[in-house]
Design a protein around this motif. Structure first.
Motif, PDB file in Angstrom:
ATOM      1  N   ALA A   1       3.156  -6.000  -2.960  1.00  0.00           N
ATOM      2  CA  ALA A   1       2.698  -4.897  -2.121  1.00  0.00           C
ATOM      3  C   ALA A   1       1.309  -4.482  -2.569  1.00  0.00           C
ATOM      4  CB  ALA A   1       3.646  -3.702  -2.218  1.00  0.00           C
ATOM      5  N   THR A   2       0.547  -3.971  -1.621  1.00  0.00           N
ATOM      6  CA  THR A   2      -0.777  -3.433  -1.908  1.00  0.00           C
ATOM      7  C   THR A   2      -0.839  -2.035  -1.319  1.00  0.00           C
ATOM      8  OG1 THR A   2      -1.775  -5.629  -1.822  1.00  0.00           O
ATOM      9  CG2 THR A   2      -3.261  -3.739  -1.595  1.00  0.00           C
ATOM     10  N   ALA A   3      -1.074  -1.049  -2.176  1.00  0.00           N
ATOM     11  CA  ALA A   3      -1.226   0.331  -1.704  1.00  0.00           C
ATOM     12  C   ALA A   3      -2.623   0.494  -1.098  1.00  0.00           C
ATOM     13  CB  ALA A   3      -1.022   1.301  -2.859  1.00  0.00           C
ATOM     14  N   ALA A   4      -2.772   1.473  -0.234  1.00  0.00           N
ATOM     15  CA  ALA A   4      -4.057   1.717   0.418  1.00  0.00           C
ATOM     16  C   ALA A   4      -4.355   3.209   0.403  1.00  0.00           C
ATOM     17  CB  ALA A   4      -4.027   1.205   1.853  1.00  0.00           C
ATOM     18  N   ALA A   5      -5.602   3.534   0.141  1.00  0.00           N
ATOM     19  CA  ALA A   5      -6.007   4.946   0.059  1.00  0.00           C
ATOM     20  C   ALA A   5      -5.654   5.707   1.338  1.00  0.00           C
ATOM     21  CB  ALA A   5      -7.503   5.047  -0.232  1.00  0.00           C
ATOM     22  N   GLY A   6      -5.825   5.083   2.479  1.00  0.00           N
ATOM     23  CA  GLY A   6      -5.541   5.730   3.751  1.00  0.00           C
ATOM     24  C   GLY A   6      -4.067   5.888   4.069  1.00  0.00           C
ATOM     25  N   GLU A   7      -3.192   5.313   3.230  1.00  0.00           N
ATOM     26  CA  GLU A   7      -1.754   5.385   3.484  1.00  0.00           C
ATOM     27  C   GLU A   7      -1.013   6.185   2.418  1.00  0.00           C
ATOM     28  OE1 GLU A   7      -0.411   1.362   3.958  1.00  0.00           O
ATOM     29  OE2 GLU A   7      -1.563   1.081   5.791  1.00  0.00           O
ATOM     30  N   ARG A   8      -1.744   6.952   1.615  1.00  0.00           N
ATOM     31  CA  ARG A   8      -1.113   7.732   0.547  1.00  0.00           C
ATOM     32  C   ARG A   8      -0.059   8.693   1.059  1.00  0.00           C
ATOM     33  NH1 ARG A   8      -5.675   9.756  -3.737  1.00  0.00           N
ATOM     34  NH2 ARG A   8      -6.308   7.695  -4.410  1.00  0.00           N
ATOM     35  N   GLU A   9      -0.255   9.201   2.236  1.00  0.00           N
ATOM     36  CA  GLU A   9       0.658  10.212   2.780  1.00  0.00           C
ATOM     37  C   GLU A   9       1.787   9.606   3.613  1.00  0.00           C
ATOM     38  OE1 GLU A   9       0.396  13.252   1.611  1.00  0.00           O
ATOM     39  OE2 GLU A   9      -1.373  12.533   0.524  1.00  0.00           O
ATOM     40  N   LEU A  10       1.822   8.293   3.744  1.00  0.00           N
ATOM     41  CA  LEU A  10       2.898   7.625   4.485  1.00  0.00           C
ATOM     42  C   LEU A  10       4.008   7.283   3.505  1.00  0.00           C
ATOM     43  CD1 LEU A  10       0.786   5.229   6.705  1.00  0.00           C
ATOM     44  CD2 LEU A  10       1.736   7.451   7.320  1.00  0.00           C
ATOM     45  N   PRO A  11       5.144   7.977   3.588  1.00  0.00           N
ATOM     46  CA  PRO A  11       6.210   7.763   2.598  1.00  0.00           C
ATOM     47  C   PRO A  11       6.785   6.358   2.621  1.00  0.00           C
ATOM     48  CG  PRO A  11       6.901   9.342   4.297  1.00  0.00           C
ATOM     49  CD  PRO A  11       5.496   8.964   4.585  1.00  0.00           C
ATOM     50  N   TRP A  12       7.061   5.863   1.424  1.00  0.00           N
ATOM     51  CA  TRP A  12       7.747   4.599   1.187  1.00  0.00           C
ATOM     52  C   TRP A  12       6.937   3.372   1.591  1.00  0.00           C
ATOM     53  CZ3 TRP A  12      11.356   5.757  -2.043  1.00  0.00           C
ATOM     54  CH2 TRP A  12      12.101   6.933  -1.892  1.00  0.00           C
ATOM     55  N   GLY A  13       5.631   3.489   1.724  1.00  0.00           N
ATOM     56  CA  GLY A  13       4.804   2.354   2.155  1.00  0.00           C
ATOM     57  C   GLY A  13       4.929   1.139   1.251  1.00  0.00           C
ATOM     58  N   VAL A  14       4.824   1.347  -0.054  1.00  0.00           N
ATOM     59  CA  VAL A  14       4.920   0.233  -1.004  1.00  0.00           C
ATOM     60  C   VAL A  14       6.333  -0.340  -1.004  1.00  0.00           C
ATOM     61  CG1 VAL A  14       4.839  -0.344  -3.471  1.00  0.00           C
ATOM     62  CG2 VAL A  14       2.984   0.982  -2.435  1.00  0.00           C
ATOM     63  N   VAL A  15       7.331   0.518  -1.027  1.00  0.00           N
ATOM     64  CA  VAL A  15       8.725   0.062  -1.045  1.00  0.00           C
ATOM     65  C   VAL A  15       9.027  -0.755   0.210  1.00  0.00           C
ATOM     66  CG1 VAL A  15      11.134   0.834  -0.970  1.00  0.00           C
ATOM     67  CG2 VAL A  15       9.517   1.921  -2.542  1.00  0.00           C
ATOM     68  N   LEU A  16       8.560  -0.302   1.356  1.00  0.00           N
ATOM     69  CA  LEU A  16       8.810  -1.046   2.590  1.00  0.00           C
ATOM     70  C   LEU A  16       8.123  -2.408   2.574  1.00  0.00           C
ATOM     71  CD1 LEU A  16       8.712   1.804   5.221  1.00  0.00           C
ATOM     72  CD2 LEU A  16      10.678   0.414   4.570  1.00  0.00           C
ATOM     73  N   GLN A  17       6.908  -2.486   2.006  1.00  0.00           N
ATOM     74  CA  GLN A  17       6.260  -3.795   1.890  1.00  0.00           C
ATOM     75  C   GLN A  17       7.122  -4.747   1.060  1.00  0.00           C
ATOM     76  OE1 GLN A  17       1.962  -4.036   0.968  1.00  0.00           O
ATOM     77  NE2 GLN A  17       1.943  -1.817   1.291  1.00  0.00           N
ATOM     78  N   HIS A  18       7.749  -4.211   0.018  1.00  0.00           N
ATOM     79  CA  HIS A  18       8.610  -5.041  -0.828  1.00  0.00           C
ATOM     80  C   HIS A  18       9.902  -5.450  -0.129  1.00  0.00           C
ATOM     81  CE1 HIS A  18       6.776  -3.280  -4.763  1.00  0.00           C
ATOM     82  NE2 HIS A  18       6.143  -4.379  -4.407  1.00  0.00           N
ATOM     83  N   LEU A  19      10.565  -4.502   0.492  1.00  0.00           N
ATOM     84  CA  LEU A  19      11.960  -4.711   0.890  1.00  0.00           C
ATOM     85  C   LEU A  19      12.212  -4.974   2.364  1.00  0.00           C
ATOM     86  CD1 LEU A  19      13.750  -2.019  -1.299  1.00  0.00           C
ATOM     87  CD2 LEU A  19      13.540  -4.482  -1.736  1.00  0.00           C
ATOM     88  N   GLU A  20      11.263  -4.712   3.251  1.00  0.00           N
ATOM     89  CA  GLU A  20      11.571  -4.785   4.674  1.00  0.00           C
ATOM     90  C   GLU A  20      12.029  -6.170   5.130  1.00  0.00           C
ATOM     91  OE1 GLU A  20       8.144  -3.398   6.745  1.00  0.00           O
ATOM     92  OE2 GLU A  20       6.852  -4.980   5.979  1.00  0.00           O
TER      93      GLU A  20
END
Length: 191
Positions: free
Chosen positions: A78-97
């Motif tokens: 997963a890659t976090a993004a500055a513009g997505e800090r407020e979107l919950p579970w973004g990193v987890v969803l990249q891993h598990l979806e």
């Protein structure tokens, strides 16, 4: 065979990830590669790659993924993004979806109950049943709070599992949650 007097040069072959084609060339990164190999050879470890922008942390994450795959491990990147800090579970969803049919995100958001965080921890453990698992996170400083909570939870409980967590943290940037990044760092070998 390489002469003993010449420095070892490590070259990672081209890799394909969800975000596109990346060619990683690593020169004079023997210490970092050795730390990655050691982490991959242990059961349940966390490694934190720290440094300024542009020094090769992403290339090291890709090398870790390549080395893990060569050992027969599954890789969730997963890659976090500055513009997505407020979107919950973004990193987890990249891993598990793509791995888990129903990602248990009841009570989404910053105040997700412990039961949700712990259920996600078990989802990662479930992925690691078939083969060892490498979990990578690039730009950890930009990860959303719920994902950081889960990663801290995982890092604290990773010992004895078949999971290796490797994250890249850019120094000099203000993290989404400095306390949670510090919790992850406290559980990690820092490189």
């Amino acid at each position: 065979m390489m002469a003993a007097s010449r420095p070892l040069r490590t070259v990672a072959t081209p890799l394909t990830f969800r975000r596109g084609y990346v060619r990683a060339v690593l020169l004079e990164r023997e210490a970092e590669i050795a730390a990655i190999d050691a982490a991959l050879d242990r059961d349940g470890s966390t490694l934190l790659l720290e440094g300024e922008a542009g020094i090769g942390k992403t290339a090291l994450l890709h090398a870790a993924a390549e080395r893990a795959a060569a050992r027969g491990a599954r890789v969730l990147a997963a890659t976090a993004a500055a513009g997505e800090r407020e979107l919950p579970w973004g990193v987890v969803l990249q891993h598990l979806e793509r791995e888990v049919r129903d990602v248990p995100l009841d009570g989404a958001g910053d105040e997700a109950p412990f039961a949700t965080v712990h259920a996600l921890y078990w989802a990662y453990l479930g992925v690691a049943v078939a083969a060892p698992l490498l979990v990578t996170v690039d730009d950890l400083q930009w990860a959303d709070r719920p994902s950081l909570r889960l990663l801290a939870h995982l890092a604290r409980r990773i010992g004895g599992t078949r999971i290796t967590l490797v994250a890249a943290l850019r120094s000099g940037d203000t993290p989404t949650d400095a306390g949670l990044c510090a919790e992850i760092a406290a559980c990690a070998q820092r490189v």
